[in-house]
Scaffold this active site. Structure first.
Site, PDB file in Angstrom:
ATOM      1  N   GLU A 267      57.515  41.210  36.733  1.00  0.00           N
ATOM      2  CA  GLU A 267      58.834  41.827  36.952  1.00  0.00           C
ATOM      3  C   GLU A 267      59.167  41.959  38.434  1.00  0.00           C
ATOM      4  OE1 GLU A 267      59.899  44.965  34.369  1.00  0.00           O
ATOM      5  OE2 GLU A 267      61.111  46.002  35.870  1.00  0.00           O
TER       6      GLU A 267
ATOM      7  N   ASP B 169      53.656  47.717  37.345  1.00  0.00           N
ATOM      8  CA  ASP B 169      54.030  49.124  37.130  1.00  0.00           C
ATOM      9  C   ASP B 169      54.016  49.886  38.452  1.00  0.00           C
ATOM     10  OD1 ASP B 169      53.821  48.827  34.135  1.00  0.00           O
ATOM     11  OD2 ASP B 169      51.743  48.424  34.706  1.00  0.00           O
TER      12      ASP B 169
HETATM   13  O1  TRH Z   1      51.272  42.042  38.335  1.00  0.00           O
HETATM   14  P1  TRH Z   1      52.332  41.636  37.402  1.00  0.00           P
HETATM   15  O2  TRH Z   1      51.978  40.613  36.440  1.00  0.00           O
HETATM   16  O3  TRH Z   1      52.884  42.893  36.677  1.00  0.00           O
HETATM   17  C1  TRH Z   1      53.223  42.907  35.309  1.00  0.00           C
HETATM   18  C2  TRH Z   1      54.680  42.979  35.061  1.00  0.00           C
HETATM   19  O4  TRH Z   1      55.286  44.017  35.750  1.00  0.00           O
HETATM   20  C3  TRH Z   1      54.912  43.142  33.580  1.00  0.00           C
HETATM   21  O5  TRH Z   1      56.271  43.231  33.319  1.00  0.00           O
HETATM   22  C4  TRH Z   1      54.196  44.371  33.124  1.00  0.00           C
HETATM   23  O6  TRH Z   1      54.378  44.569  31.787  1.00  0.00           O
HETATM   24  C5  TRH Z   1      52.746  44.227  33.436  1.00  0.00           C
HETATM   25  O7  TRH Z   1      52.585  44.026  34.819  1.00  0.00           O
HETATM   26  C6  TRH Z   1      51.972  45.424  33.006  1.00  0.00           C
HETATM   27  O8  TRH Z   1      53.579  41.048  38.250  1.00  0.00           O
HETATM   28  P2  TRH Z   1      54.694  41.796  39.128  1.00  0.00           P
HETATM   29  O9  TRH Z   1      55.594  42.607  38.290  1.00  0.00           O
HETATM   30  O10 TRH Z   1      55.303  40.758  39.933  1.00  0.00           O
HETATM   31  O11 TRH Z   1      53.891  42.764  40.074  1.00  0.00           O
HETATM   32  C7  TRH Z   1      53.093  42.312  41.125  1.00  0.00           C
HETATM   33  C8  TRH Z   1      53.188  43.272  42.287  1.00  0.00           C
HETATM   34  O12 TRH Z   1      52.178  42.968  43.228  1.00  0.00           O
HETATM   35  C9  TRH Z   1      54.509  43.193  43.027  1.00  0.00           C
HETATM   36  O13 TRH Z   1      54.921  44.487  43.406  1.00  0.00           O
HETATM   37  C10 TRH Z   1      54.176  42.397  44.269  1.00  0.00           C
HETATM   38  C11 TRH Z   1      52.761  42.831  44.516  1.00  0.00           C
HETATM   39  N1  TRH Z   1      51.939  41.911  45.298  1.00  0.00           N
HETATM   40  C12 TRH Z   1      51.454  42.340  46.508  1.00  0.00           C
HETATM   41  O14 TRH Z   1      51.713  43.484  46.948  1.00  0.00           O
HETATM   42  N2  TRH Z   1      50.659  41.501  47.220  1.00  0.00           N
HETATM   43  C13 TRH Z   1      50.357  40.238  46.808  1.00  0.00           C
HETATM   44  O15 TRH Z   1      49.631  39.499  47.508  1.00  0.00           O
HETATM   45  C14 TRH Z   1      50.890  39.805  45.546  1.00  0.00           C
HETATM   46  C15 TRH Z   1      50.567  38.425  45.055  1.00  0.00           C
HETATM   47  C16 TRH Z   1      51.661  40.662  44.827  1.00  0.00           C
END
Ligand code: TRH
Length: 385
Positions: free
Chosen positions: A281, A25
């Site tokens: 996402e 989010d």
């Molecule tokens: O963390 P998520 O599992 O988020 C999820 C999804 O958005 C899902 O659709 C939603 O319903 C739920 O949250 C509530 O995975 P996502 O979407 O990939 O988000 C991870 C974020 O973290 C992304 O912006 C990348 C960031 N990130 C970093 O900044 N540093 C890191 O080391 C890693 C591994 C990720």
């Protein structure tokens, strides 16, 4: 996307984000807010109810400060006791979050009614095209609209900063820059190893994938940012308390735990890797912009409706692949999302590696030729004015 003179520096946008769980989010809304400021000259306030999740990907965030500026974005803590503010010209409720009642009243009171949009979750399902841009509910006379990201014409597109693919291409063509970047993260690539990143939810299928990597003729250096999958990694290595910096080797597999990186560093990490396991996402989209083969762990939803989303994406993604490559990658993705045995699918995926690599780049360029989500939002506003 040309910025209309009357919008430049005058358009005020409010983006509301509740951190339901995980990082998606805030990950999505933070990217969007920055891009609207940097590329469209807009004044953006980003209202976030949980600054701790935000701080993980943007360490400059001061979790005790209710109002701060980060990269041109006014970041506001969305506190439970809402203090009245003037409503903006454009109001985005991310992922169907419920705006404070007093803010909705402020929208009603504005002389010029604001544009109110719900930024929805990303899905490749066909119905999205029919629903994108449609009116949703009304609050008094203020109309809300659905805004759906997506992969196909007729959707709101994907978040993609201007020049992103060109920056990615240059970085991937520069081994010295990659080496320096990885070294700064404490990564010394194991000799001749393929680099794989692993960002996933808990997954019972991991053990069989690690078995396959450990017994592979190609060495693998697996990079695991701190997070939910570490428990499965610990079980497989027979260790406990894995934390950033830990490194373990079994046969052909070297595994290294990384600290949760800044968001822009994470993007670059994906660019460095030969294969990326991503989730949710935002990292899912970033893996596509990396132009490399990848594996998606979709966010699980009630009644398994996420599996329809998985199939809808696969149906689009495998277009253009040969039948065996299609079967290999689809089988791998399905096994991963069912927590099933991965080894056979991994081996067949490896057999089609060059084709899958080429395909990942083609898919990326195809997606990159569509309007990006921030530009599409601005265009939606311009059309609505
Ligand atoms: O963390 P998520 O599992 O988020 C999820 C999804 O958005 C899902 O659709 C939603 O319903 C739920 O949250 C509530 O995975 P996502 O979407 O990939 O988000 C991870 C974020 O973290 C992304 O912006 C990348 C960031 N990130 C970093 O900044 N540093 C890191 O080391 C890693 C591994 C990720």
């Amino acid at each position: 996307m040309p910025v209309l003179p009357q919008m430049k520096k005058t358009g005020r946008w409010d983006i509301f984000c509740t951190v339901v769980d995980n990082f998606g989010d805030i990950g999505v809304t933070w990217r969007l807010a920055r891009q609207l400021v940097a590329e469209h000259g807009l004044a953006v306030r980003l209202w976030v109810d949980d600054l701790r999740a935000f701080e993980r990907m943007c360490p400059e965030i001061d979790i005790h400060t209710p109002q701060q500026w980060q990269q041109g974005v006014e970041v506001r803590h969305w506190a439970a006791d809402w203090q009245p503010v003037e409503a903006a010209d454009v109001v985005i409720a991310a992922f169907a979050c419920q705006l404070p009642h007093a803010y909705m009243e402020a929208m009603v009171e504005r002389e010029k009614t604001p544009l109110w949009m719900n930024l929805d979750y990303l899905s490749a399902e066909d119905w999205v095209i029919g629903c994108h841009g449609l009116p949703s509910v009304k609050y008094k006379h203020v109309q809300k609209f659905f805004f759906f990201p997506g992969f196909q014409k007729g959707t709101g597109g994907l978040l993609r900063e201007s020049g992103l693919l060109e920056r990615r291409r240059q970085f991937q063509q520069n081994p010295a820059a990659q080496r320096a970047f990885l070294q700064a993260l404490g990564i010394d690539r194991a000799p001749d190893a393929q680099l794989i990143s692993l960002f996933a939810y808990e997954n019972a299928g991991l053990a069989s994938w690690l078995d396959a990597l450990a017994s592979d003729s190609t060495p693998t250096h697996l990079l695991v940012p701190e997070g939910r999958i570490l428990g499965d990694v610990e079980r497989w290595f027979g260790v406990s308390g894995l934390a950033a910096g830990a490194r373990h080797v079994r046969n052909a597999l070297t595994m290294q735990v990384l600290p949760f990186a800044r968001q822009d560093q994470y993007d670059r990490l994906l660019w460095c890797c030969d294969f990326n396991a991503v989730r949710g996402e935002d990292s899912f989209v970033r893996a596509q912009w990396a132009g490399r083969p990848f594996l998606w762990h979709i966010y699980q939803q009630e009644e398994d409706i996420h599996l329809d989303k998985l199939e809808a994406f696969l149906a689009l993604y495998v277009n253009g692949l040969s039948e065996p490559a299609r079967e290999a990658i689809s089988g791998l993705w399905r096994a991963w999302n069912a927590g099933e045995r991965m080894s056979d699918y991994w081996q067949s995926t490896r057999k089609h590696w060059p084709e899958l690599q080429k395909h990942a780049e083609t898919w990326c360029l195809e997606q990159g030729s569509q309007p990006d989500l921030a530009a599409a939002l601005v265009q939606f506003y311009v059309n609505w004015l």
